[in-house]
Design a protein around this motif. Structure first.
Motif, PDB file in Angstrom:
ATOM      1  N   VAL A  25       0.847  -1.197   0.000  1.00 53.25           N
ATOM      2  CA  VAL A  25       0.000   0.000   0.000  1.00 53.25           C
ATOM      3  C   VAL A  25       0.880   1.244   0.000  1.00 53.25           C
ATOM      4  O   VAL A  25       0.607   2.223  -0.719  1.00 53.25           O
ATOM      5  CB  VAL A  25      -0.946   0.006   1.217  1.00 53.25           C
ATOM      6  CG1 VAL A  25      -1.740   1.307   1.275  1.00 53.25           C
ATOM      7  CG2 VAL A  25      -1.899  -1.192   1.152  1.00 53.25           C
ATOM      8  N   ARG A  26       1.942   1.214   0.770  1.00 46.92           N
ATOM      9  CA  ARG A  26       2.873   2.351   0.800  1.00 46.92           C
ATOM     10  C   ARG A  26       3.483   2.576  -0.579  1.00 46.92           C
ATOM     11  O   ARG A  26       3.640   3.726  -1.016  1.00 46.92           O
ATOM     12  CB  ARG A  26       3.976   2.093   1.835  1.00 46.92           C
ATOM     13  CG  ARG A  26       4.947   3.244   2.010  1.00 46.92           C
ATOM     14  CD  ARG A  26       5.971   2.932   3.102  1.00 46.92           C
ATOM     15  NE  ARG A  26       6.880   4.053   3.298  1.00 46.92           N
ATOM     16  CZ  ARG A  26       7.958   4.280   2.554  1.00 46.92           C
ATOM     17  NH1 ARG A  26       8.270   3.448   1.574  1.00 46.92           N
ATOM     18  NH2 ARG A  26       8.739   5.321   2.800  1.00 46.92           N
ATOM     19  N   GLU A  27       3.829   1.501  -1.277  1.00 50.95           N
ATOM     20  CA  GLU A  27       4.400   1.629  -2.618  1.00 50.95           C
ATOM     21  C   GLU A  27       3.378   2.206  -3.587  1.00 50.95           C
ATOM     22  O   GLU A  27       3.729   3.013  -4.466  1.00 50.95           O
ATOM     23  CB  GLU A  27       4.884   0.261  -3.108  1.00 50.95           C
ATOM     24  CG  GLU A  27       5.587   0.286  -4.455  1.00 50.95           C
ATOM     25  CD  GLU A  27       6.833   1.163  -4.489  1.00 50.95           C
ATOM     26  OE1 GLU A  27       7.150   1.692  -5.570  1.00 50.95           O
ATOM     27  OE2 GLU A  27       7.485   1.311  -3.430  1.00 50.95           O
ATOM     28  N   TYR A  47      -2.053  10.276   4.575  1.00 48.85           N
ATOM     29  CA  TYR A  47      -2.035   9.650   5.899  1.00 48.85           C
ATOM     30  C   TYR A  47      -2.449   8.183   5.757  1.00 48.85           C
ATOM     31  O   TYR A  47      -3.622   7.869   5.546  1.00 48.85           O
ATOM     32  CB  TYR A  47      -2.957  10.404   6.858  1.00 48.85           C
ATOM     33  CG  TYR A  47      -2.384  11.739   7.275  1.00 48.85           C
ATOM     34  CD1 TYR A  47      -1.751  11.895   8.506  1.00 48.85           C
ATOM     35  CD2 TYR A  47      -2.444  12.835   6.416  1.00 48.85           C
ATOM     36  CE1 TYR A  47      -1.199  13.122   8.883  1.00 48.85           C
ATOM     37  CE2 TYR A  47      -1.893  14.058   6.781  1.00 48.85           C
ATOM     38  CZ  TYR A  47      -1.271  14.194   8.010  1.00 48.85           C
ATOM     39  OH  TYR A  47      -0.729  15.400   8.367  1.00 48.85           O
ATOM     40  N   HIS A  48      -1.459   7.314   5.862  1.00 47.69           N
ATOM     41  CA  HIS A  48      -1.663   5.872   5.706  1.00 47.69           C
ATOM     42  C   HIS A  48      -1.984   5.279   7.073  1.00 47.69           C
ATOM     43  O   HIS A  48      -1.125   5.225   7.962  1.00 47.69           O
ATOM     44  CB  HIS A  48      -0.389   5.257   5.107  1.00 47.69           C
ATOM     45  CG  HIS A  48      -0.471   3.794   4.877  1.00 47.69           C
ATOM     46  ND1 HIS A  48       0.640   3.023   4.583  1.00 47.69           N
ATOM     47  CD2 HIS A  48      -1.531   2.933   4.869  1.00 47.69           C
ATOM     48  CE1 HIS A  48       0.274   1.769   4.419  1.00 47.69           C
ATOM     49  NE2 HIS A  48      -1.029   1.688   4.600  1.00 47.69           N
ATOM     50  N   GLN A  73      -7.081  -1.272   5.986  1.00 51.34           N
ATOM     51  CA  GLN A  73      -6.264  -0.071   6.100  1.00 51.34           C
ATOM     52  C   GLN A  73      -7.059   1.092   5.519  1.00 51.34           C
ATOM     53  O   GLN A  73      -8.054   0.900   4.834  1.00 51.34           O
ATOM     54  CB  GLN A  73      -4.933  -0.230   5.355  1.00 51.34           C
ATOM     55  CG  GLN A  73      -4.047  -1.349   5.905  1.00 51.34           C
ATOM     56  CD  GLN A  73      -2.735  -1.494   5.146  1.00 51.34           C
ATOM     57  OE1 GLN A  73      -2.199  -0.526   4.597  1.00 51.34           O
ATOM     58  NE2 GLN A  73      -2.206  -2.714   5.123  1.00 51.34           N
ATOM     59  N   MET A  74      -6.620   2.290   5.799  1.00 52.49           N
ATOM     60  CA  MET A  74      -7.239   3.493   5.225  1.00 52.49           C
ATOM     61  C   MET A  74      -6.158   4.472   4.796  1.00 52.49           C
ATOM     62  O   MET A  74      -5.034   4.436   5.317  1.00 52.49           O
ATOM     63  CB  MET A  74      -8.154   4.193   6.242  1.00 52.49           C
ATOM     64  CG  MET A  74      -9.450   3.496   6.557  1.00 52.49           C
ATOM     65  SD  MET A  74     -10.449   4.579   7.627  1.00 52.49           S
ATOM     66  CE  MET A  74     -11.860   3.526   7.951  1.00 52.49           C
ATOM     67  N   VAL A  75      -6.528   5.326   3.861  1.00 52.28           N
ATOM     68  CA  VAL A  75      -5.657   6.444   3.499  1.00 52.28           C
ATOM     69  C   VAL A  75      -6.508   7.711   3.517  1.00 52.28           C
ATOM     70  O   VAL A  75      -7.577   7.749   2.900  1.00 52.28           O
ATOM     71  CB  VAL A  75      -5.018   6.266   2.112  1.00 52.28           C
ATOM     72  CG1 VAL A  75      -4.160   7.488   1.777  1.00 52.28           C
ATOM     73  CG2 VAL A  75      -4.168   5.004   2.065  1.00 52.28           C
ATOM     74  N   VAL A  76      -6.043   8.707   4.250  1.00 55.78           N
ATOM     75  CA  VAL A  76      -6.719   9.998   4.276  1.00 55.78           C
ATOM     76  C   VAL A  76      -5.885  10.976   3.448  1.00 55.78           C
ATOM     77  O   VAL A  76      -4.709  11.210   3.745  1.00 55.78           O
ATOM     78  CB  VAL A  76      -6.885  10.521   5.710  1.00 55.78           C
ATOM     79  CG1 VAL A  76      -7.621  11.861   5.698  1.00 55.78           C
ATOM     80  CG2 VAL A  76      -7.637   9.503   6.572  1.00 55.78           C
ATOM     81  N   PHE A  77      -6.490  11.501   2.393  1.00 50.47           N
ATOM     82  CA  PHE A  77      -5.829  12.457   1.513  1.00 50.47           C
ATOM     83  C   PHE A  77      -6.155  13.861   2.006  1.00 50.47           C
ATOM     84  O   PHE A  77      -7.329  14.227   2.117  1.00 50.47           O
ATOM     85  CB  PHE A  77      -6.295  12.257   0.070  1.00 50.47           C
ATOM     86  CG  PHE A  77      -5.832  10.958  -0.524  1.00 50.47           C
ATOM     87  CD1 PHE A  77      -4.701  10.904  -1.310  1.00 50.47           C
ATOM     88  CD2 PHE A  77      -6.532   9.779  -0.275  1.00 50.47           C
ATOM     89  CE1 PHE A  77      -4.260   9.697  -1.849  1.00 50.47           C
ATOM     90  CE2 PHE A  77      -6.107   8.570  -0.810  1.00 50.47           C
ATOM     91  CZ  PHE A  77      -4.971   8.532  -1.599  1.00 50.47           C
ATOM     92  N   THR A 213     -10.816   3.743   1.714  1.00 48.99           N
ATOM     93  CA  THR A 213     -10.681   2.493   2.463  1.00 48.99           C
ATOM     94  C   THR A 213      -9.994   1.456   1.584  1.00 48.99           C
ATOM     95  O   THR A 213     -10.080   1.497   0.355  1.00 48.99           O
ATOM     96  CB  THR A 213     -12.051   1.967   2.911  1.00 48.99           C
ATOM     97  OG1 THR A 213     -12.861   1.695   1.745  1.00 48.99           O
ATOM     98  CG2 THR A 213     -12.758   2.979   3.794  1.00 48.99           C
ATOM     99  N   CYS A 214      -9.316   0.506   2.226  1.00 43.95           N
ATOM    100  CA  CYS A 214      -8.512  -0.480   1.495  1.00 43.95           C
ATOM    101  C   CYS A 214      -8.718  -1.880   2.069  1.00 43.95           C
ATOM    102  O   CYS A 214      -8.914  -2.043   3.273  1.00 43.95           O
ATOM    103  CB  CYS A 214      -7.029  -0.132   1.579  1.00 43.95           C
ATOM    104  SG  CYS A 214      -6.615   1.577   1.185  1.00 43.95           S
TER     105      CYS A 214
END
Length: 238
Positions: A25-27, A47-48, A73-77, A213-214
């Motif tokens: 996910v980071r990649e 924000y991962h 996991q989530m990512v907040v843009f 969301t992931c």
């Protein structure tokens, strides 16, 4: 193939409890930063979220939607228009070296001068905010449009939209990168931005642009067939 990736990507409403790789996910987020950005300003932060306790709190701030409560996991843009001076300074420093390395010697001085004018004068003028007053002043330059084409969306609201558009391109690129990995995502528009800012300890000048969301979809996570308007209704050949 891109066609396969686009057909695979769906807004997933329910995820399986299967863990997904934090590193992958980071990649995907790193690849997402290759998305285009207005003036290359990159006024965003990613924000991962991998901590389960924080995911649970964020899910509540996302109104308890299933896609949030089941996310692995989530990512907040987040947009950071308040960092425009800092970013402009970094870009200008890079561009000076970039021009020296890649431009013909006889053109370097002018090109550096043009970049300095852009990032030291125009960018601070366009991206600064002051209770709407600066935007109103910038709009007065619309008089120039009587005589030649010009950018007219210069109010503080217009520039805010532009910053969020650039952040949205990053989010879309991220979701496509995730699809290539075989991971699923869902962009959320419904959330309590104030609570999210508090949970992430965001400063006043930051704005939540999107929550994604992931995870890996369960069959019930896709709500039927995909609907799109007939292409002929949205396509115009001019």
């Amino acid at each position: 193939m891109l066609k396969d990736i686009l057909n695979f990507r769906r807004a997933v409403r329910y995820y399986a409890p299967t863990p997904i790789s934090e590193e992958k996910v980071r990649e995907c987020l790193k690849l997402a930063t290759l998305a285009p950005s207005g003036f290359n300003m990159q006024l965003y932060e990613l924000y991962h979220i991998t901590d389960k306790a924080l995911i649970k709190k964020l899910a509540q701030a996302c109104l308890g939607q299933l896609t949030a409560t089941t996310a692995q996991q989530m990512v907040v843009f987040v947009t950071r228009q308040d960092k425009h001076r800092q970013h402009a300074k970094a870009i200008l420093e890079f561009e000076r070296g970039n021009i020296e390395r890649n431009s013909p010697p006889e053109r370097q001085a002018k090109r550096i001068k043009d970049k300095e004018k852009l990032y030291q004068k125009l960018i601070p003028f366009v991206y600064s905010r002051f209770f709407g007053l600066l935007g109103a002043f910038r709009k007065l330059s619309g008089i120039i449009g009587w005589f030649r084409p010009m950018v007219r969306e210069l109010s503080e609201g217009d520039i805010r939209v532009e910053v969020h558009k650039s952040c949205g391109l990053v989010a879309q690129t991220f979701m496509l990168a995730m699809a290539e990995e075989g991971y699923d995502t869902c962009p959320l528009g419904g959330y309590d931005s104030r609570r999210i800012k508090k949970l992430l300890h965001l400063p006043c000048g930051a704005e939540v642009s999107m929550v994604v969301t992931c995870g890996i979809r369960e069959e019930r996570g896709i709500w039927g067939e995909r609907f799109r308007l007939p292409f002929e209704e949205v396509y115009r050949n001019c």
